[in-house]
Design a protein around this motif. Structure first.
Motif, PDB file in Angstrom:
ATOM      1  N   SER A 126      20.200  24.094 -12.903  1.00 28.56           N
ATOM      2  CA  SER A 126      18.560  23.576 -13.518  1.00 28.56           C
ATOM      3  C   SER A 126      19.367  22.554 -14.279  1.00 28.56           C
ATOM      4  N   LEU A 127      20.216  22.979 -14.686  1.00 27.05           N
ATOM      5  CA  LEU A 127      20.589  22.505 -16.474  1.00 27.05           C
ATOM      6  C   LEU A 127      21.965  20.882 -15.773  1.00 27.05           C
ATOM      7  N   ILE A 128      22.819  21.396 -14.817  1.00 30.72           N
ATOM      8  CA  ILE A 128      23.783  20.301 -15.117  1.00 30.72           C
ATOM      9  C   ILE A 128      23.176  19.522 -14.417  1.00 30.72           C
ATOM     10  N   GLY A 129      22.357  19.901 -13.243  1.00 29.08           N
ATOM     11  CA  GLY A 129      21.867  18.650 -11.732  1.00 29.08           C
ATOM     12  C   GLY A 129      21.614  17.627 -13.223  1.00 29.08           C
ATOM     13  N   PRO A 130      20.634  17.685 -13.350  1.00 29.59           N
ATOM     14  CA  PRO A 130      20.004  16.159 -14.625  1.00 29.59           C
ATOM     15  C   PRO A 130      21.122  16.175 -15.433  1.00 29.59           C
ATOM     16  N   LEU A 131      21.730  16.914 -16.597  1.00 30.91           N
ATOM     17  CA  LEU A 131      23.061  16.372 -16.973  1.00 30.91           C
ATOM     18  C   LEU A 131      23.716  15.206 -16.579  1.00 30.91           C
ATOM     19  N   TYR A 132      24.299  15.632 -15.618  1.00 27.62           N
ATOM     20  CA  TYR A 132      25.542  15.486 -14.598  1.00 27.62           C
ATOM     21  C   TYR A 132      24.737  13.620 -13.905  1.00 27.62           C
ATOM     22  N   ASN A 133      23.797  13.940 -13.735  1.00 26.36           N
ATOM     23  CA  ASN A 133      23.241  12.503 -13.309  1.00 26.36           C
ATOM     24  C   ASN A 133      22.770  11.860 -14.332  1.00 26.36           C
ATOM     25  N   SER A 134      22.388  12.272 -15.694  1.00 27.27           N
ATOM     26  CA  SER A 134      22.031  10.828 -16.511  1.00 27.27           C
ATOM     27  C   SER A 134      23.533  11.212 -17.490  1.00 27.27           C
ATOM     28  N   GLU A 135      24.565  11.415 -17.311  1.00 25.68           N
ATOM     29  CA  GLU A 135      25.925  11.242 -17.763  1.00 25.68           C
ATOM     30  C   GLU A 135      26.251   9.845 -16.800  1.00 25.68           C
ATOM     31  N   ILE A 136      26.541   9.866 -15.750  1.00 28.48           N
ATOM     32  CA  ILE A 136      26.690   8.439 -14.710  1.00 28.48           C
ATOM     33  C   ILE A 136      25.804   7.929 -14.363  1.00 28.48           C
ATOM     34  N   ALA A 137      24.730   7.938 -14.949  1.00 32.98           N
ATOM     35  CA  ALA A 137      23.337   6.996 -14.628  1.00 32.98           C
ATOM     36  C   ALA A 137      23.299   6.001 -15.706  1.00 32.98           C
ATOM     37  N   PRO A 138      23.107   4.625 -15.185  1.00 33.96           N
ATOM     38  CA  PRO A 138      23.095   3.940 -15.992  1.00 33.96           C
ATOM     39  C   PRO A 138      21.468   4.285 -16.619  1.00 33.96           C
ATOM     40  N   SER A 139      20.944   2.886 -17.695  1.00 32.41           N
ATOM     41  CA  SER A 139      19.905   4.172 -18.612  1.00 32.41           C
ATOM     42  C   SER A 139      18.402   3.048 -17.328  1.00 32.41           C
ATOM     43  N   ARG A 140      18.957   1.888 -16.781  1.00 34.63           N
ATOM     44  CA  ARG A 140      17.348   1.182 -16.251  1.00 34.63           C
ATOM     45  C   ARG A 140      16.894   2.407 -15.238  1.00 34.63           C
TER      46      ARG A 140
END
Ligand code: BGC
Length: 472
Positions: A126-140
């Motif tokens: 539950s912590l790593i899913g969003p964390l990983y996605n936010s690290e590789i996602a472009p901000s827009r």
């Protein structure tokens, strides 16, 4: 340990690689949702096999939540030491093993051990899913990608309800719980196609590899600029611990995150998600009809979460949150009323199904996705990982408090008063959200952070809402 925000090359094309990696990372949400949903259908049958009291049922449900608290608390640290991908792999193995322990459990204590084991895996996921996605996602794409995680959670719940339904005829609860090995295996194998997080690579000094991966996931962006940003934030973050969270300028964001974490749970959502068949059963539905009605609840949950994914960036977070809370409050008081007037007995079953579905719809459009979205937005980069970890633990702890007390509470004060209590807490949540929750729609994380530094986190919300209105 969090996202890179600035230089993803604005108009740069987002390649398939990012989508594939994001979709696989979202499987963490699927795991989270699957386990959340599966226990509701299995519980009545487990209760019969082992002759469980209400308290023992609560313990079976809660074993996973205790595991999740521990997993979420340790997850932030572990991911920094081992890397995100490796930990996702470990979480999927833990979940796989836990599912097998439950499927073959000869006694209640072993079953609870199995629940704790899968719970640990979910807490990490539950912590790593969003964390990983936010690290590789472009901000827009931040808003939609973060909300996709909640979509995966609700899809996992729905999938679990189908599995429940499939095995309900024969009361095969061992098969229900054992099926958890499937999403776990898919996630574990899928990990092979996920790139390592560039931020993690910078942290351990593997800059060349980080650069290669950034080039693959940001084909037309200025990779050097982003690498610079990562280095800078890494420096700022070094030494970040719980202490930094107590600094006065961060406090408003901490209050918002912690408040929403607790309110998301104490307004009762998981009493419905975990105990829906038990609730429907008690209003006269047969076991399999209860589970079928519960599948309907899952469909409503996914559909309205999907609507939220589209609406959050158009209408804004606050309007959806407030409308959702208003609706939840009305439904909770209505449900309390349905259970109060015993003379409605004949249609109590039907009304309770309608009430529960409407309540879930209002949660799914607001408080469900908005909590997870806001906690990925309102924290300054340098403390985001720590802060997200802390409020995630709070969310699981509040979840535990509600789940462990629900059946005892309904036995002590009755269903009506229990739902009225959640209704009263929804009113408190509405007031909290109205006065304290900021509008983050269309704002850059830097702007949100600078509001926070100038002590006007909520002050900006009206301005942002006005901007929204003008833009429309
Ligand atoms: C909550 C979970 C809940 C789920 C229901 C999530 O946002 O954190 O506790 O089970 O929504 O859809």
């Amino acid at each position: 340990m969090v996202s890179t925000e600035s230089s993803e090359g604005g108009s740069g094309e987002i390649n398939r690689f990012v989508y594939v990696a994001t979709a696989i990372a979202a499987l963490n949400g699927l795991l989270f949702g699957f386990d959340t949903g599966i226990i509701s259908g299995a519980l009545p049958f487990i209760g019969k096999t082992f002759q469980l009291s209400s308290f023992m049922k609560e313990l079976v449900v809660s074993g996973a939540l205790i595991g999740a608290i521990v997993g979420a608390a340790g997850g932030g640290r572990l991911t920094d030491d081992f890397g995100r991908r490796k930990l996702i792999f470990v979480a999927s193995i833990i979940f796989f093993v836990g599912s097998l322990i439950m499927a073959f459990a000869p006694s209640v204590p072993i079953l609870v051990v199995g629940r704790f084991t899968v719970g640990f895996g979910i807490g990490v996921a539950s912590l790593i899913g969003p964390l990983y996605n936010s690290e590789i996602a472009p901000s827009r794409l931040r808003g939609s990608l973060v909300s996709l995680n909640q979509l995966a959670v609700t899809s996992g719940i729905l999938l679990a309800y189908f599995v429940n339904y499939a095995f309900a005829q024969g009361g095969q609860w061992r098969w229900m719980l054992g099926m958890g090995v499937v999403p776990a295996a898919v996630l574990g194998i899928g990990m092979i196609w996920m790139p390592k997080s560039p931020r993690y690579l910078v942290r351990i000094g593997e800059e060349e590899e980080a650069r290669d991966i950034l080039k693959r996931i940001r084909p037309s962006a200025d990779v050097d600029e982003e690498l610079d940003d990562i280095r800078k934030t890494e420096k700022e973050q070094s030494g970040t611990g719980l202490g930094e969270l107590l600094e006065s300028w961060i406090r408003p964001a901490l209050i918002v995150g912690a408040g929403l974490a607790v309110f998301q749970q104490i307004t009762g959502i998981n009493t419905v998600i975990y105990y829906a068949p038990t609730i429907f059963n008690s209003t006269g539905f047969a076991s399999s009809a209860s589970i079928l009605a519960t599948v309907g609840v899952g469909v409503v949950n996914v559909s309205f979460t999907l609507a939220a994914v589209f609406l959050l960036d158009r209408r804004g977070r606050r309007p959806l949150l407030l409308v959702g809370l208003g609706g939840m409050t009305a439904m909770l008081f209505g449900l309390g009323g349905v259970f109060y007037f015993q003379s409605l007995q004949g249609i109590v079953g039907l009304l309770s199904v309608v009430g529960v579905m409407a309540y879930v719809a209002f949660f799914a459009i607001g408080l469900g996705p908005v909590f997870w979205l806001l906690i990925s937005e309102i924290y300054p980069l340098e403390v985001r990982g720590t802060a997200m970890g802390l409020v995630t633990v709070l969310n699981w702890a509040a979840n535990l408090a509600v789940s462990i007390s629900f059946l005892t509470l309904t036995n002590a004060i009755g269903k009506s008063f229990t739902f009225w209590l959640y209704g009263a807490l929804s009113i408190v949540t509405f007031v909290f959200a109205y006065y304290l929750v900021p509008e983050t729609k269309g704002r850059s994380l830097e702007a949100i952070e600078s509001d926070l530094r100038s002590n006007s986190l909520t002050g900006s919300s009206e301005e942002a809402t006005e901007q929204t209105v003008q833009n429309e």
